[in-house]
Design a protein around this motif. Structure first.
Motif, PDB file in Angstrom:
ATOM      1  N   LYS A 161       0.824  -1.222   0.000  1.00  0.00           N
ATOM      2  CA  LYS A 161       0.000   0.000   0.000  1.00  0.00           C
ATOM      3  C   LYS A 161       0.849   1.259   0.000  1.00  0.00           C
ATOM      4  O   LYS A 161       0.371   2.340  -0.365  1.00  0.00           O
ATOM      5  CB  LYS A 161      -0.963   0.009   1.190  1.00  0.00           C
ATOM      6  N   GLN A 193      -5.895   0.420  -7.829  1.00  0.00           N
ATOM      7  CA  GLN A 193      -6.878   0.060  -6.809  1.00  0.00           C
ATOM      8  C   GLN A 193      -8.104  -0.478  -7.549  1.00  0.00           C
ATOM      9  O   GLN A 193      -8.691   0.224  -8.363  1.00  0.00           O
ATOM     10  CB  GLN A 193      -7.265   1.283  -5.982  1.00  0.00           C
ATOM     11  N   TYR A 217      -7.284  -4.640  -0.164  1.00  0.00           N
ATOM     12  CA  TYR A 217      -7.133  -3.223   0.130  1.00  0.00           C
ATOM     13  C   TYR A 217      -8.502  -2.544   0.131  1.00  0.00           C
ATOM     14  O   TYR A 217      -9.359  -2.856  -0.701  1.00  0.00           O
ATOM     15  CB  TYR A 217      -6.232  -2.533  -0.903  1.00  0.00           C
ATOM     16  N   GLY A 218      -8.700  -1.623   1.067  1.00  0.00           N
ATOM     17  CA  GLY A 218      -9.951  -0.886   1.139  1.00  0.00           C
ATOM     18  C   GLY A 218     -10.950  -1.539   2.074  1.00  0.00           C
ATOM     19  O   GLY A 218     -10.721  -2.619   2.618  1.00  0.00           O
ATOM     20  N   LEU A 225      -5.473  -4.264  -4.226  1.00  0.00           N
ATOM     21  CA  LEU A 225      -4.431  -3.354  -4.674  1.00  0.00           C
ATOM     22  C   LEU A 225      -3.473  -4.178  -5.524  1.00  0.00           C
ATOM     23  O   LEU A 225      -2.987  -5.236  -5.084  1.00  0.00           O
ATOM     24  CB  LEU A 225      -3.684  -2.749  -3.479  1.00  0.00           C
TER      25      LEU A 225
END
Length: 234
Positions: A161, A193, A217-218, A225
């Motif tokens: 990240k 992303q 991710y997120g 990601l």
């Protein structure tokens, strides 16, 4: 009322004890898993092929003459992966990014694609698992998708990240992927992303010499990601 207060205190104490026990267990597990990977790193510690630094040779009159640059090659670091292959035949390589925590074996189980999602190198249950190659890839091709967890404790692929920061990306462009065939060097070309439904996971097979590192991710469970890198063949 007094009895109620005493009961409440006892209940809260019990909850705190259980919570503390769970936190200690999780931290202990994380430390154990970290140590397991450190042990593997010690086994395959890379050795560098020595290369003379650019220096000058002096002639008989004491003047400096430049050394022929064609006689020198860049330093190549090669890990001894043979012991890992012997320990577990499902290990097919090693992924490494200098200056990050990405320094792990890579597993490949085409008949059981996500086997190492929650298993350690020895095949036992593990929170962090082991990075693994997409089942559709082959371990001798120049194109690969490697999956790894985005662990909150900073291990596995959590450092990926950081590539969302342009300065970090520009100072950590090179990715090493070593297999039995040798070491391949990939240069980061893009950071995306997206989610697990992105067609890029399928499109990658039509592109030559490309490496994708994929991690969660997120806030969405399907969020991903992707670090996309092209083999550096210059």
């Amino acid at each position: 009322m007094r009895k109620f207060n005493i009961l409440l205190v006892l209940l809260l104490s019990a909850l705190l004890t259980v919570s503390a026990g769970m936190i200690w267990k999780e931290l202990s597990t994380q430390q154990t898993e970290r140590k397991e990977f450190e042990n593997l790193i010690e086994i395959i510690e890379p050795t560098a092929t020595p290369t003379p630094e650019n220096e000058t040779n002096k002639d008989t009159m004491g003047a400096d003459t430049e050394t022929d640059p064609l006689k020198y090659e860049p330093e190549v670091k090669k890990r001894n992966l043979a012991p890992l292959f012997e320990m577990n035949a499902e290990c097919i390589g090693w992924i490494y990014i200098e200056g990050t925590n990405v320094n792990y074996p890579v597993m490949h189980t085409p008949n059981n694609p996500q086997k190492y999602l929650r298993k350690n190198f020895e095949g036992k249950y593990s929170q962090s698992g082991v990075p693994f190659l997409d089942a559709r890839c082959t371990n001798d091709s120049g194109t690969a998708i490697i999956y790894g967890h985005n662990m909150k404790n900073g291990t596995q692929f959590s450092d990926l990240k950081k590539y969302l920061d342009t300065d970090f990306r520009n100072s950590h462009l090179m990715i090493e992927f070593q297999t039995e065939a040798g070491v391949r060097y990939y240069k980061v070309a893009d950071v995306i992303q997206t989610d697990i439904y992105d067609e890029i996971y399928n499109r990658i097979y039509s592109e030559d010499n490309t490496l994708i590192l994929s991690t969660c991710y997120g806030s969405a469970k399907s969020g991903r990601l992707l670090i996309i890198a092209k083999e550096d063949i210059d």
